[in-house]
Design a protein around this motif. Sequence first.
Motif, PDB file in Angstrom:
ATOM      1  N   UNK A  85       0.827  -1.199   0.000  1.00 30.77           N
ATOM      2  CA  UNK A  85       0.000   0.000   0.000  1.00 30.77           C
ATOM      3  C   UNK A  85       0.865   1.254   0.000  1.00 30.77           C
ATOM      4  N   UNK A  86       1.890   1.267   0.834  1.00 33.66           N
ATOM      5  CA  UNK A  86       2.782   2.427   0.871  1.00 33.66           C
ATOM      6  C   UNK A  86       3.510   2.609  -0.458  1.00 33.66           C
ATOM      7  N   UNK A  87       3.943   1.498  -1.055  1.00 37.81           N
ATOM      8  CA  UNK A  87       4.635   1.591  -2.339  1.00 37.81           C
ATOM      9  C   UNK A  87       3.706   2.133  -3.416  1.00 37.81           C
ATOM     10  N   UNK A  88       2.452   1.660  -3.421  1.00 40.17           N
ATOM     11  CA  UNK A  88       1.484   2.132  -4.417  1.00 40.17           C
ATOM     12  C   UNK A  88       1.206   3.625  -4.236  1.00 40.17           C
ATOM     13  N   UNK A  89       1.027   4.049  -2.984  1.00 35.22           N
ATOM     14  CA  UNK A  89       0.803   5.473  -2.721  1.00 35.22           C
ATOM     15  C   UNK A  89       2.021   6.298  -3.113  1.00 35.22           C
ATOM     16  N   UNK A  90       3.211   5.758  -2.832  1.00 37.19           N
ATOM     17  CA  UNK A  90       4.429   6.457  -3.213  1.00 37.19           C
ATOM     18  C   UNK A  90       4.546   6.645  -4.713  1.00 37.19           C
ATOM     19  N   UNK A  91       4.187   5.594  -5.475  1.00 34.66           N
ATOM     20  CA  UNK A  91       4.216   5.707  -6.928  1.00 34.66           C
ATOM     21  C   UNK A  91       3.237   6.764  -7.421  1.00 34.66           C
ATOM     22  N   UNK A  92       2.046   6.775  -6.827  1.00 37.02           N
ATOM     23  CA  UNK A  92       1.030   7.750  -7.240  1.00 37.02           C
ATOM     24  C   UNK A  92       1.494   9.175  -6.949  1.00 37.02           C
ATOM     25  N   UNK A  93       2.006   9.402  -5.736  1.00 34.54           N
ATOM     26  CA  UNK A  93       2.410  10.754  -5.385  1.00 34.54           C
ATOM     27  C   UNK A  93       3.653  11.158  -6.155  1.00 34.54           C
ATOM     28  N   UNK A  94       4.563  10.196  -6.408  1.00 37.06           N
ATOM     29  CA  UNK A  94       5.744  10.497  -7.213  1.00 37.06           C
ATOM     30  C   UNK A  94       5.369  10.898  -8.626  1.00 37.06           C
ATOM     31  N   UNK A  95       4.423  10.146  -9.217  1.00 34.60           N
ATOM     32  CA  UNK A  95       3.967  10.466 -10.573  1.00 34.60           C
ATOM     33  C   UNK A  95       3.290  11.833 -10.603  1.00 34.60           C
ATOM     34  N   UNK A  96       2.491  12.126  -9.571  1.00 35.85           N
ATOM     35  CA  UNK A  96       1.825  13.431  -9.506  1.00 35.85           C
ATOM     36  C   UNK A  96       2.839  14.565  -9.435  1.00 35.85           C
ATOM     37  N   UNK A  97       3.868  14.402  -8.605  1.00 38.54           N
ATOM     38  CA  UNK A  97       4.870  15.458  -8.455  1.00 38.54           C
ATOM     39  C   UNK A  97       5.654  15.665  -9.741  1.00 38.54           C
ATOM     40  N   UNK A  98       5.960  14.585 -10.441  1.00 38.75           N
ATOM     41  CA  UNK A  98       6.694  14.707 -11.707  1.00 38.75           C
ATOM     42  C   UNK A  98       5.852  15.472 -12.729  1.00 38.75           C
ATOM     43  N   UNK A  99       4.574  15.107 -12.826  1.00 35.13           N
ATOM     44  CA  UNK A  99       3.682  15.804 -13.759  1.00 35.13           C
ATOM     45  C   UNK A  99       3.524  17.269 -13.357  1.00 35.13           C
ATOM     46  N   UNK A 100       3.391  17.516 -12.056  1.00 32.03           N
ATOM     47  CA  UNK A 100       3.229  18.883 -11.573  1.00 32.03           C
ATOM     48  C   UNK A 100       4.481  19.714 -11.850  1.00 32.03           C
ATOM     49  N   UNK A 101       5.658  19.103 -11.701  1.00 30.19           N
ATOM     50  CA  UNK A 101       6.908  19.818 -11.987  1.00 30.19           C
ATOM     51  C   UNK A 101       6.994  20.197 -13.454  1.00 30.19           C
ATOM     52  N   UNK A 102       6.610  19.274 -14.334  1.00 30.39           N
ATOM     53  CA  UNK A 102       6.608  19.571 -15.771  1.00 30.39           C
ATOM     54  C   UNK A 102       5.646  20.726 -16.064  1.00 30.39           C
ATOM     55  N   UNK A 103       4.484  20.697 -15.395  1.00 32.71           N
ATOM     56  CA  UNK A 103       3.506  21.776 -15.559  1.00 32.71           C
ATOM     57  C   UNK A 103       4.101  23.116 -15.137  1.00 32.71           C
ATOM     58  N   UNK A 104       4.835  23.136 -14.007  1.00 34.19           N
ATOM     59  CA  UNK A 104       5.442  24.378 -13.543  1.00 34.19           C
ATOM     60  C   UNK A 104       6.507  24.882 -14.510  1.00 34.19           C
ATOM     61  N   UNK A 105       7.282  23.967 -15.071  1.00 30.56           N
ATOM     62  CA  UNK A 105       8.315  24.366 -16.038  1.00 30.56           C
ATOM     63  C   UNK A 105       7.691  25.054 -17.257  1.00 30.56           C
ATOM     64  N   UNK A 106       6.519  24.593 -17.668  1.00 29.06           N
ATOM     65  CA  UNK A 106       5.886  25.107 -18.886  1.00 29.06           C
ATOM     66  C   UNK A 106       4.963  26.287 -18.626  1.00 29.06           C
ATOM     67  N   UNK A 107       4.614  26.508 -17.360  1.00 27.91           N
ATOM     68  CA  UNK A 107       3.606  27.506 -17.030  1.00 27.91           C
ATOM     69  C   UNK A 107       4.216  28.895 -16.911  1.00 27.91           C
ATOM     70  N   UNK A 108       3.462  29.903 -17.282  1.00 29.26           N
ATOM     71  CA  UNK A 108       3.858  31.283 -17.070  1.00 29.26           C
ATOM     72  C   UNK A 108       3.444  31.696 -15.660  1.00 29.26           C
ATOM     73  N   UNK A 109       4.212  32.577 -15.046  1.00 25.96           N
ATOM     74  CA  UNK A 109       3.974  32.954 -13.653  1.00 25.96           C
ATOM     75  C   UNK A 109       3.011  34.127 -13.492  1.00 25.96           C
ATOM     76  N   UNK A 110       2.381  34.570 -14.560  1.00 32.23           N
ATOM     77  CA  UNK A 110       1.518  35.750 -14.471  1.00 32.23           C
ATOM     78  C   UNK A 110       0.331  35.518 -13.561  1.00 32.23           C
ATOM     79  N   UNK A 111      -0.176  34.286 -13.514  1.00 28.29           N
ATOM     80  CA  UNK A 111      -1.339  33.994 -12.680  1.00 28.29           C
ATOM     81  C   UNK A 111      -1.043  34.179 -11.205  1.00 28.29           C
ATOM     82  N   UNK A 112       0.086  33.645 -10.750  1.00 27.67           N
ATOM     83  CA  UNK A 112       0.469  33.792  -9.354  1.00 27.67           C
ATOM     84  C   UNK A 112       0.743  35.256  -9.025  1.00 27.67           C
ATOM     85  N   UNK A 113       1.383  35.989  -9.921  1.00 29.57           N
ATOM     86  CA  UNK A 113       1.679  37.396  -9.675  1.00 29.57           C
ATOM     87  C   UNK A 113       0.397  38.194  -9.515  1.00 29.57           C
TER      88      UNK A 113
END
Length: 213
Positions: free
Chosen positions: A66-94
């Motif tokens: 269960x922990x390994x499965x959750x770790x894979x899910x959260x790891x995959x989410x963070x990787x996708x989120x990081x890619x999103x941040x790399x491609x995203x413009x910061x105007x929304x947060x500003x």
Amino acid sequence: MPVAVAGAMSTVPASITIIILLSPHPRRRALAFLIGTIAGSVVIVGLSSVGMGFMPVIPRWNQDELQAALGLLIGAFLIVYAVYLFRRKSTGESAMLVKITARFQSARTWEFIGLGLGLNLRPKALLLAITAGVLISVQEPSPLERTLLVLGYAVVAQSAVVLPITYWVRSPERAEGKLAAAYAWLQRNGRIVTAAAILAIGVFIAGYSLLQL
């Protein structure tokens, strides 16, 4: 703790904290904001941790799997989120920070508590907090251990709020210039640094979880 560190990797709480500390009458506002952010983390992680214990299917699962499965899910989410941040413009947060800053002059103390609580409801923060609660629950800790783990997660996940406030409390006059410089640096580079850190944490969590299967 890697999940908590991933939760701390965000420029929004750090930027809002610095804006509060550089605003008029910062002491009460910063304390209220700190209480709101910590309390929000404690409530979400605590409820997730306790709530999972009432699900009858959880005890029948293999804890390591269960922990390994959750770790894979959260790891995959963070990787996708990081890619999103790399491609995203910061105007929304500003734009969001400008809007929040404009309300500071008329905001009351309790509104800063609400702002701190509300930041815990961002999708990334909410997902990580729930995941941390589930990971705590499957370990079946004692009440004391559960409490310490929940508090530990909250402090680490909100370190972007805790550390600037702690630094400011020690020496407000000396901290003012450095906090202003830190805010300017965050607006220029924070998104890229956050994305790189989240990507590294995501790869680490996913890789470690794969080794546990």
